[in-house]
Design a protein around this motif. Sequence first.
Motif, PDB file in Angstrom:
ATOM      1  N   GLU A 137     -32.178 -16.168 -64.613  1.00  0.00           N
ATOM      2  CA  GLU A 137     -31.893 -14.804 -65.096  1.00  0.00           C
ATOM      3  C   GLU A 137     -32.513 -14.572 -66.479  1.00  0.00           C
ATOM      4  O   GLU A 137     -32.996 -13.483 -66.778  1.00  0.00           O
TER       5      GLU A 137
ATOM      6  N   ASP B 145     -33.479 -19.098 -54.229  1.00  0.00           N
ATOM      7  CA  ASP B 145     -32.122 -19.637 -54.422  1.00  0.00           C
ATOM      8  C   ASP B 145     -32.025 -20.417 -55.730  1.00  0.00           C
ATOM      9  O   ASP B 145     -32.905 -21.227 -56.043  1.00  0.00           O
TER      10      ASP B 145
ATOM     11  N   TYR C 166     -24.217 -27.184 -64.524  1.00  0.00           N
ATOM     12  CA  TYR C 166     -24.452 -26.739 -65.901  1.00  0.00           C
ATOM     13  C   TYR C 166     -25.128 -27.800 -66.767  1.00  0.00           C
ATOM     14  O   TYR C 166     -24.803 -28.983 -66.694  1.00  0.00           O
TER      15      TYR C 166
ATOM     16  N   SER D 156     -26.312 -22.478 -66.144  1.00  0.00           N
ATOM     17  CA  SER D 156     -26.588 -22.948 -64.780  1.00  0.00           C
ATOM     18  C   SER D 156     -28.056 -22.680 -64.476  1.00  0.00           C
ATOM     19  O   SER D 156     -28.732 -21.950 -65.215  1.00  0.00           O
ATOM     20  N   ARG D 157     -28.559 -23.222 -63.373  1.00  0.00           N
ATOM     21  CA  ARG D 157     -29.940 -22.909 -62.963  1.00  0.00           C
ATOM     22  C   ARG D 157     -30.082 -21.398 -62.744  1.00  0.00           C
ATOM     23  O   ARG D 157     -31.107 -20.801 -63.050  1.00  0.00           O
ATOM     24  N   LEU D 158     -29.020 -20.809 -62.201  1.00  0.00           N
ATOM     25  CA  LEU D 158     -28.993 -19.361 -61.966  1.00  0.00           C
ATOM     26  C   LEU D 158     -29.184 -18.595 -63.282  1.00  0.00           C
ATOM     27  O   LEU D 158     -30.015 -17.687 -63.378  1.00  0.00           O
ATOM     28  N   GLN D 159     -28.432 -18.999 -64.311  1.00  0.00           N
ATOM     29  CA  GLN D 159     -28.540 -18.312 -65.608  1.00  0.00           C
ATOM     30  C   GLN D 159     -29.899 -18.567 -66.265  1.00  0.00           C
ATOM     31  O   GLN D 159     -30.432 -17.703 -66.958  1.00  0.00           O
TER      32      GLN D 159
ATOM     33  N   LYS E 156     -33.583  -8.823 -61.142  1.00  0.00           N
ATOM     34  CA  LYS E 156     -32.652  -9.951 -60.942  1.00  0.00           C
ATOM     35  C   LYS E 156     -32.119  -9.979 -59.509  1.00  0.00           C
ATOM     36  O   LYS E 156     -31.471 -10.941 -59.102  1.00  0.00           O
TER      37      LYS E 156
ATOM     38  N   TYR F  38     -25.525 -21.929 -58.936  1.00  0.00           N
ATOM     39  CA  TYR F  38     -24.690 -21.266 -59.943  1.00  0.00           C
ATOM     40  C   TYR F  38     -23.646 -22.221 -60.520  1.00  0.00           C
ATOM     41  O   TYR F  38     -22.945 -21.892 -61.478  1.00  0.00           O
ATOM     42  N   ASP F  39     -23.527 -23.428 -59.932  1.00  0.00           N
ATOM     43  CA  ASP F  39     -22.396 -24.297 -60.287  1.00  0.00           C
ATOM     44  C   ASP F  39     -22.812 -25.670 -60.827  1.00  0.00           C
ATOM     45  O   ASP F  39     -22.119 -26.650 -60.677  1.00  0.00           O
TER      46      ASP F  39
ATOM     47  N   LYS G 226     -31.058 -15.391 -55.961  1.00  0.00           N
ATOM     48  CA  LYS G 226     -29.912 -15.580 -55.057  1.00  0.00           C
ATOM     49  C   LYS G 226     -29.054 -16.749 -55.536  1.00  0.00           C
ATOM     50  O   LYS G 226     -29.556 -17.850 -55.771  1.00  0.00           O
ATOM     51  N   SER G 227     -27.771 -16.478 -55.675  1.00  0.00           N
ATOM     52  CA  SER G 227     -26.830 -17.471 -56.176  1.00  0.00           C
ATOM     53  C   SER G 227     -26.328 -18.359 -55.033  1.00  0.00           C
ATOM     54  O   SER G 227     -25.763 -17.862 -54.066  1.00  0.00           O
TER      55      SER G 227
END
Length: 317
Positions: free
Chosen positions: A254, A202, A208, A248-251, A264, A205-206, A268-269
């Motif tokens: 990635e 995990d 920054y 974001s942590r998600l980016q 990818k 995504y939100d 998980k977002s």
Amino acid sequence: MERRRVLVVGGSGYLGQHLLAALADGGGVDVAFTHRRGAAPRPLLDALPGARAFRADLRSGDGLEAVSASFGQPHVIVNCAAISVPRACETDPAAAMATNVPSSLVNWSLGFGNDRTLFIHLSTDQVYEGVKSFYKEEDETLPVNMYGKSKVAAEKFITEKCSSYAILRSSIIYGPQTISPVEKSLPVQWMNSVLSQGQQVDFFYDEYRCPVYVKDMVDVILSLTKSWLSDGKKIQVLLNVGGPDRVSRLQMAEAVAEVRGYSKSIIKSVPASSVNRGVASPPDISMDITKLTQTLGIQPITFLDGVRATLDAEAST
């Protein structure tokens, strides 16, 4: 002409070690550092035989007199020491304030009775509230947690007391491991390690940030140091020091997957609210770094290039 002296406070930490290595590499200055616990790390002393180590407690100032006695007044003090884990600051606010507001260090440097010392202090992007993108230095500081509050208090103390200072509001600092490996988890290495196992992980995504590559952070400090040592003109500057990318942590994950060729699909977002971290975390504290690039002419590298450089360095050790 007397040798120029640079003191790195918290020199056994992540940024401190990278900075010491660069100062030793550049030559021309005498370098000392402080560390808080036990003996200084042996690998660091072995790698940098010219650097002098002093044990010092920033809360009380114990140990700083030994620096005066055998190293002398530093021309530049770089303060990298802090309790920088937000949750730790939240659980012990008194310790956070005592450590993160460098009152004993500043008062010690003022005790030399002249203004020949430039005080470079590491602050944080967490001084901002986090409700918009690309904060500028003049935006109001409204921290949502104790870590940010202690850093705002430190900035205020330094600007009121020091005649020459540079306050660097840093984002997440990432890059290769240090000479003497630090205990804390390094973001890019951690992401690489979990993604390499092929299990789903995990990532928020939100939330920054503008992560900054450690060598860019070091270059900023070296540039300020050089400028002060060459002309001694008063410096009073506050700079956002982040990378050029709002991610974001998600980016971030990635980017690591892209560099290493991981799928990818295992990333998980999830929203930041899905985890209780025991401390409020600002959603968007991305920073505008126009002032940094205009003042020092330094253009930090992109996050993707920084990830590539980090993982290349890890592979070659």
